[in-house]
Write a protein that holds these residues in place. Sequence first.
Motif, mmCIF file in Angstrom:
data_model
loop_
_atom_site.group_PDB
_atom_site.id
_atom_site.type_symbol
_atom_site.label_atom_id
_atom_site.label_comp_id
_atom_site.label_asym_id
_atom_site.label_seq_id
_atom_site.Cartn_x
_atom_site.Cartn_y
_atom_site.Cartn_z
ATOM 1 N N ASP A 107 39.767 -56.600 -14.411
ATOM 2 C CA ASP A 107 38.341 -56.707 -14.147
ATOM 3 C C ASP A 107 37.824 -55.513 -13.342
ATOM 4 O O ASP A 107 36.795 -54.926 -13.662
ATOM 5 N N ILE A 108 38.575 -55.164 -12.295
ATOM 6 C CA ILE A 108 38.134 -54.031 -11.460
ATOM 7 C C ILE A 108 38.207 -52.727 -12.269
ATOM 8 O O ILE A 108 37.367 -51.843 -12.115
ATOM 9 N N ALA A 109 39.196 -52.656 -13.171
ATOM 10 C CA ALA A 109 39.377 -51.432 -13.971
ATOM 11 C C ALA A 109 38.261 -51.245 -14.988
ATOM 12 O O ALA A 109 38.001 -50.125 -15.431
ATOM 13 N N PHE A 110 37.601 -52.340 -15.335
ATOM 14 C CA PHE A 110 36.668 -52.298 -16.457
ATOM 15 C C PHE A 110 35.607 -51.201 -16.322
ATOM 16 O O PHE A 110 35.424 -50.385 -17.222
ATOM 17 N N ASN A 123 44.768 -47.232 -11.210
ATOM 18 C CA ASN A 123 45.570 -48.190 -10.435
ATOM 19 C C ASN A 123 45.437 -47.978 -8.929
ATOM 20 O O ASN A 123 45.318 -48.939 -8.175
ATOM 21 N N ILE A 124 45.451 -46.727 -8.523
ATOM 22 C CA ILE A 124 45.291 -46.445 -7.090
ATOM 23 C C ILE A 124 43.906 -46.888 -6.620
ATOM 24 O O ILE A 124 43.749 -47.503 -5.565
ATOM 25 N N THR A 125 42.891 -46.606 -7.457
ATOM 26 C CA THR A 125 41.523 -46.960 -7.080
ATOM 27 C C THR A 125 41.364 -48.481 -6.953
ATOM 28 O O THR A 125 40.693 -48.971 -6.044
ATOM 29 N N ALA A 129 40.246 -50.407 -3.639
ATOM 30 C CA ALA A 129 39.040 -51.247 -3.628
ATOM 31 C C ALA A 129 39.381 -52.648 -3.127
ATOM 32 O O ALA A 129 38.619 -53.247 -2.358
ATOM 33 N N LEU A 130 40.534 -53.171 -3.537
ATOM 34 C CA LEU A 130 40.943 -54.503 -3.069
ATOM 35 C C LEU A 130 41.121 -54.492 -1.552
ATOM 36 O O LEU A 130 40.636 -55.383 -0.850
ATOM 37 N N ALA A 131 41.812 -53.461 -1.067
ATOM 38 C CA ALA A 131 42.044 -53.375 0.386
ATOM 39 C C ALA A 131 40.710 -53.266 1.124
ATOM 40 O O ALA A 131 40.517 -53.887 2.172
#
Length: 286
Positions: A107-110, A123-125, A129-131
């Motif tokens: 979802d975040i990658a979308f 993946n790093i982003t 973003a989660l952190a």
Amino acid sequence: MLNSIIEVKNLFHSYMTATPFEKEILHNLSFDIYEGEKLAIIGPTQSGKSTLLQYFNAIFIPKKGRVIVDGRDTRDSKLNLKELRRKVAMLFQHPDSQLFKDIVADDIAFGLKNFNFPEEVINITIKKALATVGLEPDEFFYRYIFSLSGGEKRKVAIAGVLALDPEILILDDPTAGLDPKGRRDLINSIRFLHNKLELTTIFVSSNMDDVLELADRIVVLFDGEIKMIDTPKNIFKQKEKLLNYGLTLPSVVEVVDELIKSKINISEKIIGIDQLEESLIKLFKK
Ligand SMILES: Nc1ncnc2c1ncn2[C@@H]1O[C@H](COP(=O)(O)OP(=O)(O)OP(=O)(O)O)[C@@H](O)[C@H]1O
Ligand SMILES: [Mg+2]
């Protein structure tokens, strides 16, 4: 000097134009939003808040009036919409309308995939973003969206827009439906993000405690018109007016009202919890 990041000029909005059901929802709105501020838009249900927000990232383009975002007229046919929507991130009223993949990371990658970043960068982003929204990256990366609490869903939705590194964050009633702890947690996250990422934050809220806590300025929308625009202090002291517009008051203001009704001698001008605490301590010491 205050720098305007969004300028709304004589904006009108109608739904179902050119049909017998055409209805004007926003009537001649003009105001500025300043760079770096936290602006709350409040008003009773159906006053046009969500409609107005959608002009800020050019989901709606004015047919009558103008909306200038970061110096660019959203009516300009040469406007790069993709770039604008990266800069102006929108969190919709219902988190379920924002999250549409099964797994958090997807979802975040979308949004990022729209911008052709390489996989490792994505993946790093996502983890960053989660952190940033306070979710442990390794714990949440592969979680199913359906297994998240309401507050966690909101945070994942925010992480999804933060991943695009926006300058303006728009939140449509972000704490609606959250329990008190979830609400507190989200308010703290929004404040943290605003400061850390130096955002301009525009939010709609039906919770006046959120508004009192977060907003630098408030716009009161009623029936598609701006009725008041001022600091929380100046807005919340006009109790009668707010009640007439179908709004509620922050809890502190209600508590002060009740205390005054019970003949406790404190100032009706108190709007903050700190002020209330101070006055009560003074009173007890007497
Ligand atoms: N797609 C649409 N087509 C027709 N009318 C609409 C549409 N979307 C909203 N409206 C109407 O426009 C008015 C303003 O709606 P809007 O969603 O902007 O209000 P709101 O202030 O966000 O309300 P709430 O507090 O309930 O979220 C309402 O009367 C609503 O029924
Ligand atoms: Mg709405």
